[in-house]
Design an enzyme around this catalytic site. Structure first.
Site, short mmCIF file in Angstrom:
data_model
loop_
_atom_site.label_atom_id
_atom_site.label_comp_id
_atom_site.label_asym_id
_atom_site.label_seq_id
_atom_site.Cartn_x
_atom_site.Cartn_y
_atom_site.Cartn_z
N ARG A 55 -0.12 -7.98 0.22
CA ARG A 55 0.51 -7.75 -1.09
C ARG A 55 2.02 -7.54 -0.94
O ARG A 55 2.81 -7.98 -1.78
CB ARG A 55 -0.15 -6.59 -1.83
N HIS B 275 5.43 -0.40 0.34
CA HIS B 275 4.40 0.25 -0.48
C HIS B 275 4.90 1.58 -1.03
O HIS B 275 5.88 2.14 -0.54
CB HIS B 275 3.15 0.47 0.38
N GLU C 207 1.14 0.88 3.87
CA GLU C 207 0.85 1.97 2.94
C GLU C 207 0.19 3.13 3.70
O GLU C 207 -0.34 2.95 4.81
CB GLU C 207 -0.07 1.45 1.83
N HIS D 145 5.67 -3.51 -3.57
CA HIS D 145 4.99 -4.76 -3.93
C HIS D 145 4.61 -4.78 -5.42
O HIS D 145 4.50 -3.73 -6.06
CB HIS D 145 3.73 -4.94 -3.09
#
Length: 206
Positions: free
Chosen positions: A61, A158, A88, A10
């Site tokens: 995100r 991520h 993440e 991202h």
């Protein structure tokens, strides 16, 4: 024709900018992060890449970055599968803390171990090994079959969930992968052979 798989971290998030441990917390993109997503799309467009399916995490995100890329490619309605398996790494008790403040609280060496060891988790969180244990089965059973069926696949995720994938795809050790830096908003294009090994790899940096 080799299968095509594109990984993209991202764009910069608000907490990246503030130097905070983010993990499963859900801050949005900064203006720079939005610009990075548009730049990623422009680089993919220059290569003539069009996607057949996209995968992203349950965090905004990554979803926002993925949607910007697809919209810029004229693919705003593309099937996009969201799953927390691609989230993440969970930083547990470190989540939301400034990284410098964490070093003051626990010491430089301990925070470095939590951030850069492969199998030592922070308090209440995941190690990179733990992250890989949820990311890799999802990749093998949900993502890889799409690519091997000849589809061009985008994964918007991520730093650490993508590290886990790269470790498996490139045959890296835990020690090697924790040293690998992934820039925000930079697509990595893999072409895969019929046996799922890598035929070629290209990072689309500016």
């Amino acid at each position: 024709m080799p299968a095509t798989l594109v990984l993209c971290r991202h764009g910069q998030s608000d907490w990246n900018l503030k130097n905070l441990f983010t993990g499963w917390k859900d801050p949005g993109l900064t203006e720079k992060g939005i610009a990075e997503a548009h730049e990623a799309a422009a680089r993919l467009k220059a290569m003539g890449i069009k996607f057949d399916i996209a995968f992203t995490s349950a965090l905004s995100r990554a979803q926002h970055t993925t949607s910007i890329i697809l919209e810029d490619l004229g693919q705003a309605g593309l099937e996009t599968i969201r799953d927390q398996a691609l989230n993440e790494r969970d930083y547990g008790d470190l989540s939301g803390l400034n990284k410098d403040e964490a070093r003051v609280k626990w010491g430089e060496e301990q925070v470095h171990v939590w951030r850069r060891s492969y199998d030592v988790p922070p308090p209440g969180g995941e190690s990179l090994k733990d992250t890989a244990a949820r990311v890799l089965p999802y990749y093998v059973y949900r993502v890889l079959p799409q690519a091997m069926a000849g589809k061009t696949v985008l994964i918007g995720a991520h730093g650490n969930s993508l590290r886990a994938l790269i470790m498996a795809m490139e045959g890296l050790t835990g020690e090697q992968i924790v040293k690998r830096e992934l820039d925000t908003g930079v697509p990595i294009v893999y072409h895969l052979n019929p046996d799922t090994t890598i035929a070629s790899k290209q990072e689309l940096k500016g």
